[in-house]
Every structure is written in C-alpha cells, then in structure tokens.
Design a protein around this motif. Structure first.
Motif, short mmCIF file in Angstrom:
data_model
loop_
_atom_site.label_atom_id
_atom_site.label_comp_id
_atom_site.label_asym_id
_atom_site.label_seq_id
_atom_site.Cartn_x
_atom_site.Cartn_y
_atom_site.Cartn_z
N ARG A 188 -19.16 -38.62 68.40
CA ARG A 188 -18.36 -37.88 67.42
C ARG A 188 -18.78 -38.25 66.00
NH1 ARG A 188 -11.98 -37.91 68.26
NH2 ARG A 188 -12.75 -36.85 70.15
N THR A 189 -19.12 -39.52 65.79
CA THR A 189 -19.61 -39.94 64.48
C THR A 189 -20.90 -39.23 64.12
OG1 THR A 189 -18.59 -42.13 64.72
CG2 THR A 189 -20.36 -41.92 63.10
N ASP A 190 -21.78 -39.04 65.10
CA ASP A 190 -23.03 -38.31 64.86
C ASP A 190 -22.75 -36.89 64.38
OD1 ASP A 190 -24.70 -40.43 65.63
OD2 ASP A 190 -24.63 -39.86 67.74
N ASN A 208 -21.68 -37.08 60.86
CA ASN A 208 -22.84 -37.34 60.01
C ASN A 208 -23.64 -36.06 59.77
OD1 ASN A 208 -22.24 -40.07 59.82
ND2 ASN A 208 -23.60 -40.65 61.50
N THR A 237 -17.75 -43.95 55.43
CA THR A 237 -18.35 -43.64 56.73
C THR A 237 -19.43 -42.58 56.61
OG1 THR A 237 -16.28 -44.17 57.87
CG2 THR A 237 -17.89 -42.85 59.09
N TYR A 238 -19.17 -41.58 55.81
CA TYR A 238 -20.12 -40.46 55.70
C TYR A 238 -20.84 -40.41 54.35
CZ TYR A 238 -17.65 -39.02 59.89
OH TYR A 238 -17.10 -38.98 61.15
#
Length: 308
Positions: free
Chosen positions: A54-56, A59, A98-99
């Motif tokens: 989900r982080t990908d 990003n 984070t981003y």
C-alpha cells in the motif's frame, strides 16, 4: 549521460595534453562508475522476491501527482524549474514525511520545460512512467544522491521515445563561466550534506532549501545566474547521499565537483528534460563511491610495497 558529458568537455578543450588528460579522467571515471554499478546491481538482485505494498501505491501516486503540479508552477505560474521543484519537495515533506521523497522525485519530472517541447500532458505521462520506475527500483541504489532524479529522467526518456518530448540544444559554457559553475557545485553538495546529516534535517529538506535559496538568489546576482542556480540544485542532489555511500564532507566535496564538471560537459545534451540534473548527480555519486572503493583497495597494496 556521464559519457556524453566527458565527451563534451574533451571536444571543447582542444587537442594535445588537454585531450589526453580528458581521456585519463574519463577512463578513471568509467572504471569507478562500472565498479559501483556492478556491485549495487548484484546486491539488488539478491533480494527475496518483489511485492507491491500500500505504501508503494502511495509513493507512486505522489510521484505522478507532483510532476504536473511542478510543471504548472514552473511554466504556467512562471517561478522557474528550480524554484518550483524545490517548493514542491519542501511542501510535500512538511505535509507528509512518508511521501516527501516520492513527491520530490515527481517534481524533477515537472522540471521539464518548453525547450524540450514539454506540455502538461507529456509531463503527466512522464510522471506516470516515473512512478512505476520509483516502485520497481525501491531496493536498488538506495542512499545514492541523484537516484530520484534518475528515476524522473527515465520517465522523460520513455515519453521522448514516443515523441512526447524532444531535447533542446545547448552549448558548453565558456571557461570562466564553467569554472564558476564547478565551484558552485563543489560548495552546494557538502552544504546540503551538512544540513541533511549533521543538522539532521534530512536529505529532502536539505536539498530543497539549497535549491530554493539558489533559485531565488543566483539569477538576479550573477550574469549566468540561471545556470548557477541549476548547477547548485544539481549538486544538492549529490548532497542527499547517506554517509554510508559518500562518507563525509570531504568526499562530498569531490562528488559535488564531479557533478559540476559533468554539468558543464552535459550542457549541450537533453536540454529541457526533467531529471537531467539528478542523473548527473547520480553518476557523480557512483563515480565518487567507486573511486573511494578503488582507493581503499589500492592503499593496502601500496603499503605492502613500501614495507616489503
């Protein structure tokens, strides 16, 4: 691009000893670059599988969104590519750490200019490609300055291959200007490194602050102010490297100077492409890291020769 930069410098330096010196520098740089790339590629291939999280996805979204926003600020609002990219990177980090890095990557795509026939649609497309590259390369070459810009450059190259972007034309700066550009780069890289590492503000904030300051101060201050701002921003990407990759301000001075030389040599190539500056910084960091590794390998041999 580093090869093209070296070729540009050699071609503009005339013949004789200058050409020989350029060939020697190119050979050392090529060996250093090759050694680092081979080692990092080997390590990247040793990872256990690849999955998209989900982080990908977050990003990728940040990269894709930042590209057209930066282009709009740069071209439509008229603040210029350096200031626009630095603003987007700094604001993104302040909004969400984070981003922040992926948004900064996308901002480099958005540095594409009308000199390369860039339009909002082509920049958005390049941002989408760069977002996929960002996720795919998440385990490769981490800690090297310029990786984000290189990711952006791949996005622009991909769109160019389909006719969406066309490189503009440029020339190698005159010797006096070139010397100043290399000096500016040699200063900007360690300054960024100090702000990032020793003052603990992190690489995105450090680079963005250096770029914003250069973009606002240099154009009205110097005759070649736009080029000075661009080379300082370029070197700030090298300054984003971690201490594990470029150990200390002294080594970073070398990386910055290398980026400055490459910037001068690459002036005629890929004019108006987003990510060009980051790619130069990435190559400079790889060359510097390789040269340091080769130096460590040769040092014991020299010591044995002296004592034996």
């Amino acid at each position: 691009m580093s090869v093209a930069a070296a070729a540009g410098l050699a071609g503009g330096a005339g013949g004789g000893p200058n050409l020989l010196a350029g060939a020697v520098v190119l050979a050392v740089g090529a060996v250093s670059l090759g050694a680092t790339v081979a080692r990092e590629t080997r390590d990247a291939l040793r990872t256990d599988g690849f999955g998209v999280t989900r982080t990908d996805l977050g990003n990728a979204t940040a990269v894709a969104a930042a590209a057209p926003i930066t282009y709009a600020l740069s071209v439509r609002v008229g603040v210029g590519a350096v200031v626009a990219s630095a603003l987007v990177g700094l604001c993104a980090h302040l909004l969400t750490e984070t981003y922040g890095a992926p948004a900064y990557c996308g901002s480099f795509v958005g540095m594409a200019t009308p000199a390369a026939d860039a339009e909002l649609g082509s920049v958005a497309a390049a941002g989408l490609v760069a977002s996929g590259v960002f996720v795919a390369a998440k385990r490769a070459f981490n800690g090297f300055g310029g990786k984000l810009g290189t990711t952006a450059f791949v996005g622009c190259l991909s769109v160019a291959a389909l006719g969406g972007l066309t490189p503009g034309a440029g020339t190698v700066p005159k010797p006096a200007v070139a010397t100043g550009l290399v000096a500016a780069a040699a200063v900007a890289a360690p300054v960024t490194y100090l702000v990032s590492v020793q003052l603990d503000h992190g690489p995105v904030v450090a680079s963005a602050v250096v770029g914003l300051a250069a973009g606002l101060v240099c154009p009205p201050l110097f005759a070649a102010g736009d080029a000075v701002a661009a080379v300082a921003f370029c070197a700030s990407f090298a300054g984003m490297a971690t201490p594990e990759r470029i150990p200390g301000p002294g080594a970073m001075l070398l990386a910055g100077g290398t980026a400055g030389v490459a910037f001068v040599g690459a002036a005629p190539y890929f004019v108006g492409f987003g990510g060009k500056l980051g790619t130069i910084a990435f190559a400079a960091c790889l060359v510097t890291a390789g040269a340091l590794s080769l130096g460590r390998l040769l040092a014991p041999a020299e010591s044995d020769a002296v004592t034996g």
